[in-house]
Structures are given as C-alpha cells and as structure tokens.
Design a protein around this motif. Sequence first.
Motif, PDB file in Angstrom:
ATOM      1  N   LEU A  52      -0.961  17.597   1.069  1.00 48.17           N
ATOM      2  CA  LEU A  52       0.263  18.008   0.376  1.00 48.17           C
ATOM      3  C   LEU A  52      -0.023  18.733  -0.936  1.00 48.17           C
ATOM      4  O   LEU A  52       0.842  19.422  -1.481  1.00 48.17           O
ATOM      5  N   PHE A  53      -1.262  18.595  -1.450  1.00 49.63           N
ATOM      6  CA  PHE A  53      -1.625  19.293  -2.680  1.00 49.63           C
ATOM      7  C   PHE A  53      -2.080  20.728  -2.413  1.00 49.63           C
ATOM      8  O   PHE A  53      -2.088  21.562  -3.321  1.00 49.63           O
ATOM      9  N   THR A  54      -2.462  21.020  -1.171  1.00 47.00           N
ATOM     10  CA  THR A  54      -3.063  22.327  -0.874  1.00 47.00           C
ATOM     11  C   THR A  54      -2.312  23.139   0.166  1.00 47.00           C
ATOM     12  O   THR A  54      -2.601  24.323   0.348  1.00 47.00           O
ATOM     13  N   LYS A  55      -1.361  22.513   0.869  1.00 46.98           N
ATOM     14  CA  LYS A  55      -0.632  23.207   1.927  1.00 46.98           C
ATOM     15  C   LYS A  55       0.874  22.994   1.759  1.00 46.98           C
ATOM     16  O   LYS A  55       1.308  21.857   1.559  1.00 46.98           O
ATOM     17  N   PRO A  56       1.668  24.052   1.859  1.00 43.69           N
ATOM     18  CA  PRO A  56       3.115  23.866   1.886  1.00 43.69           C
ATOM     19  C   PRO A  56       3.504  23.171   3.188  1.00 43.69           C
ATOM     20  O   PRO A  56       2.886  23.403   4.240  1.00 43.69           O
ATOM     21  N   TYR A  57       4.514  22.313   3.149  1.00 43.18           N
ATOM     22  CA  TYR A  57       4.962  21.656   4.382  1.00 43.18           C
ATOM     23  C   TYR A  57       5.746  22.654   5.222  1.00 43.18           C
ATOM     24  O   TYR A  57       6.654  23.333   4.734  1.00 43.18           O
ATOM     25  N   THR A  58       5.400  22.741   6.496  1.00 44.49           N
ATOM     26  CA  THR A  58       6.168  23.534   7.453  1.00 44.49           C
ATOM     27  C   THR A  58       6.220  22.785   8.768  1.00 44.49           C
ATOM     28  O   THR A  58       5.270  22.077   9.137  1.00 44.49           O
ATOM     29  N   ASN A  59       7.315  22.943   9.489  1.00 42.90           N
ATOM     30  CA  ASN A  59       7.393  22.415  10.836  1.00 42.90           C
ATOM     31  C   ASN A  59       6.690  23.362  11.794  1.00 42.90           C
ATOM     32  O   ASN A  59       6.652  24.580  11.552  1.00 42.90           O
TER      33      ASN A  59
END
Length: 627
Positions: free
Chosen positions: A409-416
């Motif tokens: 969660l610190f390095t990647k945006p959340y996406t479905n």
Amino acid sequence: MKLSRRGLLRSTAAAFAAPALSALGLASFSVAARADDKAWKHGLSLFGDVKYPADFKHFEYVKADAPQGGTVRMSGFGTFDNFNEVVALVKGNLAMGTNFINESLMTPSYDEVSTEYGLLADAVRHADDYSWVTYRINAKAKWWDGKPVTVDDVIFSFSVQKENRPDLAAYYRHVTKAENTGEREVTFTFDGPGNRELPHIVGQLSVYPKHWWEGKDKSGNKRDITATTLEIPLGSGPYRIKEFAPGRNIVYEKVADYWGKDLNVNIGTNNFAQIRFEYFRDTTVALEAFKGDQIDWRTETSAKDWATSYDFPALRDKKVVREEFPQTSSGVMQAFAFNIRRDKFKDARLRLAFNYAFDFDEMNKQLFYGAYKRIDSYFFGTELASSGLPQGIELEILNTVKDQVPADLFTKPYTNPSNGDQQAARTNLRTALTLLRDAGYEIRNTKLVNTKTGEQLGVEMLLVQPAFERVALFYKPALERLGIAVSVRTVDTSQYENRLRQWDYDIIVASWGESLSPGNEQRGFWGSQAADQPGSRNVVGIKNPAIDKLIDRVIFAKSREELVAATHALDRVLLWNHYVVPQWSYPFQRTARWDRFSHPETMPKYAASAFPTVWWWDQAKAAKATR
C-alpha cells in the motif's frame, strides 16, 4: 459520524436484557459546576460554525407553507413482526417507519455537513476539550399521552440502548455516564477528552418513554423493552401507527396535537396526513404493484429494471414521473463480503483471488446496461476516498502502523482487477489460480483442494434479495472454473437475519454507507470489539490492531484536514487487506412516482430525494394523475 436521518426512511435493529443504571456507571454525582460557565448553543457543527442562527424560522430547503394532507403509499420488503427499535438488530424484523414515532435530542440539517439543531433538546453546551456535553430538554416536549419528556427518559433510553444494541454499544463506547444535572438538563460524561464527535452523536440518541415501557399493557402484563412487540408503542414523534396487518401493511397517521409541529426544524416537513407501507416479498411484484397504481413512490435499485421496465401507459401519459436525485450525502462500499471468522477465508491471497475471478466489466455490460462504476474505496464517491500513493499527513499516519499493514500500500495505488475482454479475463483467472496456490490450494481432478487436508474449497453465497441471484449466478461459473464448489442460496428475511446474528455464512452481499464525517461508527463497522458482538455491522469479522489504531485517528482528528487524511489511511488499509470483493455504485437515487406530489424548488444538498420529508400532496396534480 453517522447521522440518524429523522424523517428519512430507515429500518434499524438491536438486542438486550435491561440493565440497572448503576451498571453503566450512571450513579449520580454533580458536574453542574463545570457546566455553568459554558454558553448554551442552539446547534452543533463538527467543524466550523452552524449555518442557521438561533432565531431561524425554517430550513432553506423546505416550503414553509406546504399544503397538508393526502396519503402516500410506499413499499416494504420481506416481513415485519416488531415495533421495538431497541432489539431490532438481534430479534425479529422491525417495521418500516418506526423513525416517525421516536425522536432524538437533535436533528440534522440536510444542507450542511455534520450539523445538528435542537429537537427534543432546545439547547446544548459542552466542554472545550469535549470531555462532557449537557443537553437541555425542551419544556414543550411531550409524549402522546400528554406527559412531558424528562431527563429520566433520556437516561433510561441511553442505558437500555448502550447495554443492548450492538451498534450503539460501539457507537457510545466512550460515553461513561448520563446524569441529571439540573432542571431539564442531562449531562453525558466521556472517558477522556478530545473526541469532538461525541457531543454530536449523543444528540442522535433516540428517546423512549420510560413510564410506558416500565408499565403494563392492556392485558396487565409488564412490558419488556428487551423483547419484540407488536403493541403499538407510545412516542413523541409526528406520526403514530393507525393500523397494521403483520407482514402485510402498516399505516401511520399524523398526530394532530404533535408537540413539535411549530419547531423551526419541523416547519415544512411531515406534510402528509398518512404514510402507508405495503409489504412485498419480491421486487418484481412490487414493481407491478407500482405500475398498477397500488404504490405511489418507488426507489429503483435495479439498473435492468430502470432500463427496461418503465415503458407502460401511465408513464407515456405522464401520469408517472421518473427522476434521478444526486447522492452527495455519503460514500458507500457495497461488496461480496467474506466471513473471515471461517478459516478458509483468513488468507488475504485467497480473498484477492476471488476479486480476480470477478468479471465486473462483462457483468456491467450484460446485466446493468453499462450503468455502474466499480467501487474502489470504502468511502466511494467522496473526498474521503483514498487514491494514488499515500503522502503528507496520510503517509505520516500510515507510518505509525507500518509494520502491521500490507507493504504494497506504500508503493502501489489500489486498483481492482480490470477485464474488458476475454483475454484479460483469462489472464485474471490465471492470476487468481496463482494466488490460490500461494494460499495452500492446488487443482486435483478439476477440483481446488487444500494441500494439507485434501478438502475441496467450497463457498455458499447467502442472499436475501432474489434480484441478486442473477449477479451471483453470473459470478459463479468463473469461480467454478478455478475448481471452487459454489452454491447460491436465497432465504427469507427472518432466516437471513438469524444467520447473520450467528455469523453463519460464507459470503454475503453487504453495504456500508459512510457519512461525510466518519467517526465512532467505524468501531462498529471494522473494530475488533464489534467482531464478536452479534448484530454488529462488522459482518466480515475484522480483528486488526492496525485498523483499530487508525479508527482512533479518525475519531480523535483535530481538524478536517486530519480527518480526511486519517480516513484515507483507514480506507487504504481496509482495501489492501482484501476483506471484500467490491461491487458497483451509481451516483444518483433513481425514483419513480405517480405525479401526485411536489417538492421545494431548492432541494437539500445532502438528502437525495428527501422523500417524504420535504414533499407534499399536490391536489391539482393528483386530479390529473388519477383520471
């Protein structure tokens, strides 16, 4: 903060065994001295000043001289066998409209965020550090039997609800005392300073008549507020129950001598003479009843029906009106929710695999006529929704729990996962299978089995709305291609509620509405303590220390900026734990009505249609619509 929208339709629930006041720390000791130096206020705003002055005549979004009279017919679903809100979450099925009977200390303004004005209370004051709040009961407030609403009624109501309603046990967790501190004054003491939301949420407390609930019914039996009842209850609100047939219909009539009819917060509202609910067990039947002029108003939740089922003579003749109202008052998470109390759902990789198997793009095209957007936040549709990578205050907050949350969660945006075409769907299924293998499963003879036990992974999707069967059945084949045994079961309302109360389910369809100022209700949604409370909104069963800490950061935020940042952090951690498979949302409330009603030119910003609260019976329109 989750405002109790008085006058907007709701159906609540709860349970208990009546406590002695002393059991909640309600022993009498005076705090009057520390309250005396605080000025009384007519309203409260969580951040900033209230919009309306103390002498305001009415809210801007109402028609002050709205015509009075007429009957509006609306629909309920399932059944009902209870009028007692206190036990509704753990016993029985609460009837629609009980919010018309009972009132709270304060009531919200629908054109402001997190602002309340006096209802049963005519004034409020609180400590600068938010360690206590005092409400002054309106001297005119009375029950329908003519007896005044008293401080004892408020203390009684707080006691029974905190002790017996799982949602309010979490909501009022930090409220330690309620006591009589003066004529018509009740003071609530909190377990510490800094929780600026507590004065507001205490104002949302529904107040019940102590003398009636501790009295006897017509048969001479002592009433029990810990039990369901179909005895018509005593209240203080604008409507009382006129008649009902259990599970079939219920009719509310306007109280002629309602004590609060001239209050500024009530002017222009409660305009109908009667409000009637007809119950249906199937949404298709309810739609046909609407077409046949047995129901006046319908809120349409099906994109398919909205696109295909509203071509009938009355609509073509303009006797029926379709109208969409923007949803700006709240965010939402609607999802397939896992019950992680069950061992098979404890691994986040397995839960994420279910998301990869969910082909929303194709479902949206085939079932929903492309109407929906995929939800990617627990606060979807608001500024509270996280996006991109954490930074600023949000990053500082997340760093306090860095070792307890998913590193991605610190390095990647959340996406479905996105599908879009058959190749993408196949790729996603392969990714899902890899995740399932990492979680300890493998394919044996076309079945996905646990490598340690040899048991096939099987899930039941438990539904209560038949309309969701086509959604679950669309999802089912993709899961079966992964070797998962899937069953879809739709049960009646009573059985569904009982299974939820016992945590007896694998996957359900759940939704959480979020106000624009989240706070103490988050404990009931995601807090560890709520996970073991039957009837709580923590249907997932989350027990996560990092989430508990982030909930505290939301609750004790000292500014709007900090509140937004803390909510972003909470949202991000919830998303990256993959507790649910997010579904879809639509930014408008779809409504259809027989053209017999009118509403103000200026509608409230934060209440969608606000029906029936600010609407009225329009005699001229009704005459045309009935021809």
